[in-house]
Design an enzyme around this catalytic site. Structure first.
Site, PDB file in Angstrom:
ATOM      1  N   LEU A  88      -7.108 -44.613  32.988  1.00 20.62           N
ATOM      2  CA  LEU A  88      -8.348 -45.374  32.776  1.00 20.62           C
ATOM      3  C   LEU A  88      -8.005 -46.704  32.106  1.00 20.62           C
ATOM      4  O   LEU A  88      -7.189 -46.750  31.185  1.00 20.62           O
ATOM      5  CB  LEU A  88      -9.313 -44.567  31.909  1.00 20.62           C
ATOM      6  CG  LEU A  88      -9.875 -43.331  32.598  1.00 20.62           C
ATOM      7  CD1 LEU A  88     -10.575 -42.416  31.600  1.00 20.62           C
ATOM      8  CD2 LEU A  88     -10.835 -43.718  33.727  1.00 20.62           C
ATOM      9  N   ASN A  95      -9.164 -35.256  27.602  1.00 28.03           N
ATOM     10  CA  ASN A  95      -8.430 -34.788  28.781  1.00 28.03           C
ATOM     11  C   ASN A  95      -7.824 -33.423  28.480  1.00 28.03           C
ATOM     12  O   ASN A  95      -7.504 -33.116  27.327  1.00 28.03           O
ATOM     13  CB  ASN A  95      -7.307 -35.787  29.097  1.00 28.03           C
ATOM     14  CG  ASN A  95      -6.505 -35.409  30.331  1.00 28.03           C
ATOM     15  OD1 ASN A  95      -7.073 -34.974  31.342  1.00 28.03           O
ATOM     16  ND2 ASN A  95      -5.194 -35.576  30.275  1.00 28.03           N
ATOM     17  N   HIS A 139      -4.504 -31.039  29.621  1.00 24.87           N
ATOM     18  CA  HIS A 139      -3.192 -31.256  30.245  1.00 24.87           C
ATOM     19  C   HIS A 139      -2.368 -29.965  30.172  1.00 24.87           C
ATOM     20  O   HIS A 139      -2.360 -29.289  29.138  1.00 24.87           O
ATOM     21  CB  HIS A 139      -2.473 -32.399  29.514  1.00 24.87           C
ATOM     22  CG  HIS A 139      -1.136 -32.705  30.104  1.00 24.87           C
ATOM     23  ND1 HIS A 139      -0.988 -33.451  31.250  1.00 24.87           N
ATOM     24  CD2 HIS A 139       0.119 -32.350  29.712  1.00 24.87           C
ATOM     25  CE1 HIS A 139       0.301 -33.539  31.546  1.00 24.87           C
ATOM     26  NE2 HIS A 139       0.992 -32.884  30.629  1.00 24.87           N
ATOM     27  N   GLY A 149      -2.533 -44.898  27.540  1.00 23.87           N
ATOM     28  CA  GLY A 149      -1.221 -44.387  27.945  1.00 23.87           C
ATOM     29  C   GLY A 149      -1.334 -43.142  28.810  1.00 23.87           C
ATOM     30  O   GLY A 149      -2.429 -42.672  29.130  1.00 23.87           O
ATOM     31  N   ASP A 166      -1.270 -39.491  28.991  1.00 23.43           N
ATOM     32  CA  ASP A 166      -1.414 -38.265  28.197  1.00 23.43           C
ATOM     33  C   ASP A 166      -0.931 -38.460  26.761  1.00 23.43           C
ATOM     34  O   ASP A 166      -0.264 -37.587  26.182  1.00 23.43           O
ATOM     35  CB  ASP A 166      -0.637 -37.103  28.865  1.00 23.43           C
ATOM     36  CG  ASP A 166      -1.116 -36.841  30.283  1.00 23.43           C
ATOM     37  OD1 ASP A 166      -2.342 -36.831  30.492  1.00 23.43           O
ATOM     38  OD2 ASP A 166      -0.279 -36.664  31.176  1.00 23.43           O
TER      39      ASP A 166
HETATM   40  C1  GRF Z   1      -5.384 -28.850  35.142  1.00 24.70           C
HETATM   41  O1  GRF Z   1      -4.235 -28.055  35.034  1.00 24.70           O
HETATM   42  C2  GRF Z   1      -5.359 -29.943  34.115  1.00 24.70           C
HETATM   43  O2  GRF Z   1      -4.662 -29.602  32.964  1.00 24.70           O
HETATM   44  C3  GRF Z   1      -4.610 -31.034  34.848  1.00 24.70           C
HETATM   45  O3  GRF Z   1      -5.046 -30.952  36.169  1.00 24.70           O
HETATM   46  C4  GRF Z   1      -5.436 -29.610  36.456  1.00 24.70           C
HETATM   47  C5  GRF Z   1      -6.832 -29.694  37.011  1.00 24.70           C
HETATM   48  O4  GRF Z   1      -7.240 -28.494  37.582  1.00 24.70           O
HETATM   49  N1  GRF Z   1      -4.849 -32.320  34.219  1.00 24.70           N
HETATM   50  P1  GRF Z   1      -8.765 -28.306  38.053  1.00 24.70           P
HETATM   51  O5  GRF Z   1      -9.083 -29.430  39.029  1.00 24.70           O
HETATM   52  O6  GRF Z   1      -9.641 -28.320  36.851  1.00 24.70           O
HETATM   53  O7  GRF Z   1      -8.752 -26.970  38.754  1.00 24.70           O
END
Ligand code: GRF
Length: 174
Positions: free
Chosen positions: A79, A93, A95, A129, A131
């Site tokens: 973004l 977010n 991750h 940045g 993540d």
């Molecule tokens: C998840 O593992 C999230 O951590 C990563 O992308 C994946 C998204 O999965 N950033 P979904 O679209 O919510 O099934």
């Protein structure tokens, strides 16, 4: 919510009864968009005069729909400042690693290639940045013998689906 793909984390927020105002995507074919009955829209980069123009339009659309907390769940673009300035300290977010280890789009594959025995899920505030924003919550996930990227990612997602709604609920209450 911002999504790009499958939308299982979006589904977890829906199932948790959290008040989702609108869902936007950078891909009009994102399967996640079909999971909700709230307003959805896609903002494909090719339709705009660059990333900042796209992000400004997306931020305007979200604000128009009353959004004050933006949750990224598998949203695969960085973004830019016009977007982040519109939602200060209010973009999160999820991750699939124990950040700051293994940021980026191939975190699960890279963890397996590195031979780690422990992975995890992280929810963090988003900055410009990759993540890299402040961590809000983390939970560990074991890596098992014979894991593939698919089996490990599925095990991480089970944890994400608990952790993300919990953090979002707390942020909504602040
Ligand atoms: C998840 O593992 C999230 O951590 C990563 O992308 C994946 C998204 O999965 N950033 P979904 O679209 O919510 O099934």
């Amino acid at each position: 919510m911002l999504v790009s793909g499958e939308g299982t984390n979006l589904q977890a927020l829906v199932d948790a009864g959290l008040p989702i105002a609108a869902v936007a995507s950078n891909r009009r074919d994102a399967r996640a968009l079909a999971r909700v009955s709230v307003p959805t829209a896609s903002f494909e980069l090719g339709d705009y005069d660059g990333r900042e123009a796209r992000d400004a339009a997306m931020a305007d659309w979200l604000r128009h729909h009353g959004v004050d907390l933006v949750v990224l769940a598998g949203y695969m673009h960085l973004l830019t400042k016009p977007f982040l300035d519109g939602f200060p300290e209010a973009v999160v977010n999820v991750h699939p690693s124990l950040l700051p280890s293994f940021p980026g789009a191939h975190a699960v594959e890279e963890q397996l290639a590195a031979g780690v025995t422990e992975s995890g899920a992280t929810v963090h505030l988003v900055d410009s940045g990759v993540d890299s924003g402040p961590i809000l919550a983390q939970e560990r996930v074991p890596v098992l013998a014979g894991d593939t990227a698919e089996t490990l990612h599925e095990r991480i997602k089970v944890v994400e689906h608990e952790l993300l709604p919990k953090v979002v609920r707390e942020l909504c209450a602040r």
